[in-house]
Design a protein around this motif. Structure first.
Motif, PDB file in Angstrom:
ATOM      1  N   ALA A 183       0.825  -1.204   0.000  1.00  0.00           N
ATOM      2  CA  ALA A 183       0.000   0.000   0.000  1.00  0.00           C
ATOM      3  C   ALA A 183       0.860   1.254   0.000  1.00  0.00           C
ATOM      4  CB  ALA A 183      -0.928  -0.010   1.215  1.00  0.00           C
ATOM      5  N   TYR A 184       1.945   1.252   0.774  1.00  0.00           N
ATOM      6  CA  TYR A 184       2.773   2.448   0.846  1.00  0.00           C
ATOM      7  C   TYR A 184       3.469   2.719  -0.486  1.00  0.00           C
ATOM      8  CZ  TYR A 184       5.358   6.202   3.017  1.00  0.00           C
ATOM      9  OH  TYR A 184       5.847   7.447   3.335  1.00  0.00           O
ATOM     10  N   THR A 185       3.868   1.662  -1.175  1.00  0.00           N
ATOM     11  CA  THR A 185       4.490   1.845  -2.489  1.00  0.00           C
ATOM     12  C   THR A 185       3.495   2.459  -3.466  1.00  0.00           C
ATOM     13  OG1 THR A 185       5.982  -0.017  -2.099  1.00  0.00           O
ATOM     14  CG2 THR A 185       5.687   0.678  -4.375  1.00  0.00           C
ATOM     15  N   ALA A 186       2.245   1.972  -3.439  1.00  0.00           N
ATOM     16  CA  ALA A 186       1.207   2.553  -4.292  1.00  0.00           C
ATOM     17  C   ALA A 186       0.961   4.010  -3.918  1.00  0.00           C
ATOM     18  CB  ALA A 186      -0.078   1.744  -4.161  1.00  0.00           C
ATOM     19  N   PHE A 187       0.980   4.298  -2.618  1.00  0.00           N
ATOM     20  CA  PHE A 187       0.803   5.663  -2.127  1.00  0.00           C
ATOM     21  C   PHE A 187       1.952   6.557  -2.600  1.00  0.00           C
ATOM     22  CE2 PHE A 187       1.949   8.546   1.483  1.00  0.00           C
ATOM     23  CZ  PHE A 187       0.889   9.436   1.365  1.00  0.00           C
ATOM     24  N   ALA A 188       3.177   6.047  -2.513  1.00  0.00           N
ATOM     25  CA  ALA A 188       4.353   6.836  -2.882  1.00  0.00           C
ATOM     26  C   ALA A 188       4.347   7.203  -4.357  1.00  0.00           C
ATOM     27  CB  ALA A 188       5.626   6.070  -2.527  1.00  0.00           C
ATOM     28  N   LYS A 189       3.813   6.318  -5.182  1.00  0.00           N
ATOM     29  CA  LYS A 189       3.847   6.525  -6.627  1.00  0.00           C
ATOM     30  C   LYS A 189       2.546   7.105  -7.182  1.00  0.00           C
ATOM     31  CE  LYS A 189       7.087   2.681  -7.426  1.00  0.00           C
ATOM     32  NZ  LYS A 189       7.279   1.372  -8.114  1.00  0.00           N
ATOM     33  N   GLY A 190       1.544   7.326  -6.321  1.00  0.00           N
ATOM     34  CA  GLY A 190       0.203   7.598  -6.827  1.00  0.00           C
ATOM     35  C   GLY A 190      -0.269   9.024  -6.823  1.00  0.00           C
ATOM     36  N   ASP A 191       0.574   9.991  -6.431  1.00  0.00           N
ATOM     37  CA  ASP A 191       0.072  11.352  -6.261  1.00  0.00           C
ATOM     38  C   ASP A 191      -0.310  12.040  -7.568  1.00  0.00           C
ATOM     39  OD1 ASP A 191       3.061  11.250  -6.413  1.00  0.00           O
ATOM     40  OD2 ASP A 191       2.839  13.416  -6.578  1.00  0.00           O
ATOM     41  N   GLU A 192       0.176  11.524  -8.694  1.00  0.00           N
ATOM     42  CA  GLU A 192      -0.191  12.127  -9.981  1.00  0.00           C
ATOM     43  C   GLU A 192      -1.098  11.240 -10.818  1.00  0.00           C
ATOM     44  OE1 GLU A 192       3.260  13.412 -12.113  1.00  0.00           O
ATOM     45  OE2 GLU A 192       3.479  15.226 -10.900  1.00  0.00           O
ATOM     46  N   THR A 193      -1.389  10.034 -10.337  1.00  0.00           N
ATOM     47  CA  THR A 193      -2.136   9.069 -11.155  1.00  0.00           C
ATOM     48  C   THR A 193      -3.478   9.627 -11.610  1.00  0.00           C
ATOM     49  OG1 THR A 193      -1.067   7.263  -9.959  1.00  0.00           O
ATOM     50  CG2 THR A 193      -3.043   6.718 -11.234  1.00  0.00           C
ATOM     51  N   TYR A 194      -4.213  10.239 -10.701  1.00  0.00           N
ATOM     52  CA  TYR A 194      -5.537  10.779 -11.039  1.00  0.00           C
ATOM     53  C   TYR A 194      -5.573  12.304 -10.908  1.00  0.00           C
ATOM     54  CZ  TYR A 194      -6.781   5.881 -10.679  1.00  0.00           C
ATOM     55  OH  TYR A 194      -6.827   4.516 -10.867  1.00  0.00           O
ATOM     56  N   ALA A 195      -4.414  12.933 -10.842  1.00  0.00           N
ATOM     57  CA  ALA A 195      -4.367  14.383 -10.623  1.00  0.00           C
ATOM     58  C   ALA A 195      -5.102  15.145 -11.720  1.00  0.00           C
ATOM     59  CB  ALA A 195      -2.919  14.848 -10.522  1.00  0.00           C
ATOM     60  N   ASP A 196      -4.901  14.755 -12.968  1.00  0.00           N
ATOM     61  CA  ASP A 196      -5.587  15.448 -14.067  1.00  0.00           C
ATOM     62  C   ASP A 196      -7.093  15.234 -14.015  1.00  0.00           C
ATOM     63  OD1 ASP A 196      -3.206  16.430 -15.024  1.00  0.00           O
ATOM     64  OD2 ASP A 196      -2.952  14.854 -16.539  1.00  0.00           O
ATOM     65  N   GLY A 197      -7.530  14.145 -13.389  1.00  0.00           N
ATOM     66  CA  GLY A 197      -8.944  13.820 -13.338  1.00  0.00           C
ATOM     67  C   GLY A 197      -9.758  14.676 -12.393  1.00  0.00           C
ATOM     68  N   TRP A 198      -9.090  15.464 -11.539  1.00  0.00           N
ATOM     69  CA  TRP A 198      -9.845  16.328 -10.630  1.00  0.00           C
ATOM     70  C   TRP A 198     -10.757  17.285 -11.393  1.00  0.00           C
ATOM     71  CZ3 TRP A 198     -11.027  16.806  -5.597  1.00  0.00           C
ATOM     72  CH2 TRP A 198     -10.377  15.958  -4.705  1.00  0.00           C
ATOM     73  N   HIS A 199     -10.367  17.670 -12.588  1.00  0.00           N
ATOM     74  CA  HIS A 199     -11.204  18.577 -13.390  1.00  0.00           C
ATOM     75  C   HIS A 199     -12.504  17.911 -13.820  1.00  0.00           C
ATOM     76  CE1 HIS A 199      -8.089  21.668 -13.702  1.00  0.00           C
ATOM     77  NE2 HIS A 199      -7.221  20.689 -13.857  1.00  0.00           N
ATOM     78  N   ASP A 200     -12.569  16.585 -13.763  1.00  0.00           N
ATOM     79  CA  ASP A 200     -13.767  15.858 -14.171  1.00  0.00           C
ATOM     80  C   ASP A 200     -14.682  15.513 -13.003  1.00  0.00           C
ATOM     81  OD1 ASP A 200     -12.866  15.787 -16.860  1.00  0.00           O
ATOM     82  OD2 ASP A 200     -11.603  14.050 -16.409  1.00  0.00           O
ATOM     83  N   ILE A 201     -14.245  15.778 -11.779  1.00  0.00           N
ATOM     84  CA  ILE A 201     -15.074  15.446 -10.621  1.00  0.00           C
ATOM     85  C   ILE A 201     -16.201  16.461 -10.507  1.00  0.00           C
ATOM     86  CG2 ILE A 201     -15.141  15.240  -8.102  1.00  0.00           C
ATOM     87  CD1 ILE A 201     -12.288  14.171  -8.193  1.00  0.00           C
ATOM     88  N   ALA A 202     -17.422  15.996 -10.714  1.00  0.00           N
ATOM     89  CA  ALA A 202     -18.579  16.897 -10.736  1.00  0.00           C
ATOM     90  C   ALA A 202     -19.392  16.848  -9.451  1.00  0.00           C
ATOM     91  CB  ALA A 202     -19.481  16.548 -11.927  1.00  0.00           C
ATOM     92  N   CYS A 203     -19.184  15.839  -8.615  1.00  0.00           N
ATOM     93  CA  CYS A 203     -19.937  15.746  -7.367  1.00  0.00           C
ATOM     94  C   CYS A 203     -19.350  16.701  -6.331  1.00  0.00           C
ATOM     95  CB  CYS A 203     -19.920  14.314  -6.844  1.00  0.00           C
ATOM     96  SG  CYS A 203     -18.282  13.724  -6.335  1.00  0.00           S
ATOM     97  N   PRO A 204     -20.073  17.020  -5.261  1.00  0.00           N
ATOM     98  CA  PRO A 204     -19.512  17.862  -4.198  1.00  0.00           C
ATOM     99  C   PRO A 204     -18.232  17.245  -3.632  1.00  0.00           C
ATOM    100  CG  PRO A 204     -21.885  17.681  -3.943  1.00  0.00           C
ATOM    101  CD  PRO A 204     -21.506  16.704  -5.011  1.00  0.00           C
ATOM    102  N   ALA A 205     -17.166  18.019  -3.567  1.00  0.00           N
ATOM    103  CA  ALA A 205     -15.853  17.517  -3.155  1.00  0.00           C
ATOM    104  C   ALA A 205     -15.313  18.369  -2.012  1.00  0.00           C
ATOM    105  CB  ALA A 205     -14.881  17.532  -4.328  1.00  0.00           C
ATOM    106  N   LEU A 206     -15.139  17.742  -0.852  1.00  0.00           N
ATOM    107  CA  LEU A 206     -14.502  18.382   0.287  1.00  0.00           C
ATOM    108  C   LEU A 206     -13.034  17.981   0.304  1.00  0.00           C
ATOM    109  CD1 LEU A 206     -14.452  19.823   3.092  1.00  0.00           C
ATOM    110  CD2 LEU A 206     -15.080  17.599   4.081  1.00  0.00           C
ATOM    111  N   VAL A 207     -12.144  18.955   0.418  1.00  0.00           N
ATOM    112  CA  VAL A 207     -10.709  18.687   0.501  1.00  0.00           C
ATOM    113  C   VAL A 207     -10.202  19.350   1.783  1.00  0.00           C
ATOM    114  CG1 VAL A 207      -8.520  18.685  -0.720  1.00  0.00           C
ATOM    115  CG2 VAL A 207     -10.650  18.804  -2.023  1.00  0.00           C
TER     116      VAL A 207
END
Length: 272
Positions: A183-207
Motif C-alpha cells: 500500500a505504501y508503495t502505491a501511495f508513494a507513486k500515486g500522487d499524480e495518477t488521477y491528478a488530471d482527473g480532478w477537473h472531471d469530478i462533478a460531485c460535491p468535493a470536500l478537501v
C-alpha cells in the motif's frame, strides 16, 4: 457496531465496520491504519448516516492485493467493494492513501460516488517529497518498519494529541508488513495518477487538511478543490496529518456540511 465481511473477486475477503442507518457513508483509512481509525467519525455520524469503515487491502482483517499492485488496483478494489454493498452511489471519504483511492473512484467511477471527501490528501508532490516517500517505501519492502518517525511527524506534544498517538502506534505495530509495503508503495507513486482527473469530478468535493501537515499541504488542498467543479477546501489551523483524530469536532462539522451540500447550491471555494 457490526463487523462484516464481503467476498470480492478472486475470493478476496474485505472486512468492514458498519453502524447506523440512512444515506451510506464509506470511509477508507490511510496506510498502516485500520477501519477503527475513523472512530470519532463513526461515533458522531452514525447517528444520521449508515457509516461503513472498511479495512484497506492488507490491513486489519482484509485480504491483501498482489505485491505489485499500484493505485489503480486499489481504486478497482474500492469500486468493487462499493458495488458489492449494493447501496447505490455512496458518500465516499478517504484519509491520506485512502484519499487517493477515494479520488480515484470519483474520477473513474462517478456513478458510484454521490459526494467525495479527501482528508490529508496528496497532489503533485515536489521531486524532493516524492523521493522521500519512495525511500520509505523501499525500506518497508526491505522489511524495515519505522514507527517513531511518522508519530513525531503526525503528532505534537499536547496531551490530547498523545492520546491519539497511542492508538495510532498500536495500529502501526500490528499491521501486516507485506500489506503495508504494498500500500505504501502505491501511495508513494500515486500522487499524480488521477491528478488530471480532478477537473472531471462533478460531485460535491470536500478537501480538508491541517495547516501544519508538511506532506498533505494546504496548498495541495486548495489546488484540488479549485480543480473540481464543486470543490471546497477546508484547512484546520494548528493541526497535522491525523486531523480526524486530533480535531474530531472540527472535522465532523466539515463532514456534516459536505454531506448536506448539493451541487446546485452556491459554491464557496475555500475556507481557512
Amino acid at each position: 457496531m457490526t463487523q462484516r465481511t464481503l467476498q470480492l473477486s478472486n475470493n478476496r475477503a474485505v472486512h468492514y465496520l458498519e453502524r447506523g442507518i440512512g444515506e451510506p457513508l464509506v470511509f477508507i483509512h490511510g496506510v498502516g491504519m485500520q477501519a477503527n481509525a475513523w472512530y470519532p467519525q463513526i461515533e458522531n455520524l452514525s447517528a444520521d448516516f449508515r457509516v461503513i469503515a472498511v479495512d484497506m487491502p492488507g490491513h486489519g482483517k482484509s485480504a491483501s492485493l498482489d505485491a505489485g499492485a499500484g493505485l489503480p488496483q486499489f481504486v478497482e478494489w474500492a469500486a468493487e467493494f462499493i458495488e458489492a454493498l449494493d447501496a447505490g452511489p455512496v458518500n465516499l471519504a478517504g484519509h491520506s492513501m485512502g484519499s487517493l483511492i477515494a479520488a480515484g473512484v470519483a474520477v473513474t467511477r462517478p456513478d458510484l460516488v454521490r459526494r467525495v471527501a479527501v482528508l490529508n490528501g496528496v497532489y503533485r508532490r515536489t521531486p524532493e517529497a516524492r523521493q522521500a516517500v519512495l525511500q520509505r517505501a523501499a525500506e518497508l519492502r526491505a522489511g524495515t518498519i519505522d514507527v517513531e518517525t511518522p508519530l513525531r511527524r503526525w503528532f505534537n506534544a499536547e496531551e490530547a494529541q498523545q492520546i491519539a498517538a497511542v492508538r495510532v502506534e498500536s495500529w502501526l505495530r500490528s499491521v501486516d508488513l507485506d500489506g503495508y509495503a504494498t500500500a505504501y508503495t502505491a501511495f508513494a507513486k500515486g500522487d499524480e495518477t488521477y491528478a488530471d482527473g480532478w477537473h472531471d469530478i462533478a460531485c460535491p468535493a470536500l478537501v480538508l487538511t491541517g495547516s501544519d501537515d508538511p506532506n498533505s499541504t494546504p496548498a495541495m488542498a486548495r489546488q484540488m478543490a479549485e480543480a473540481a467543479k464543486h470543490g471546497k477546501a477546508v484547512v484546520i489551523e494548528d493541526e497535522r496529518h491525523m486531523v480526524n483524530l486530533t480535531a474530531p469536532d472540527r472535522v465532523n462539522r466539515a463532514l456534516r456540511a459536505w454531506l448536506q451540500f448539493e451541487p446546485h447550491e452556491a459554491i464557496i471555494k475555500s475556507e481557512v
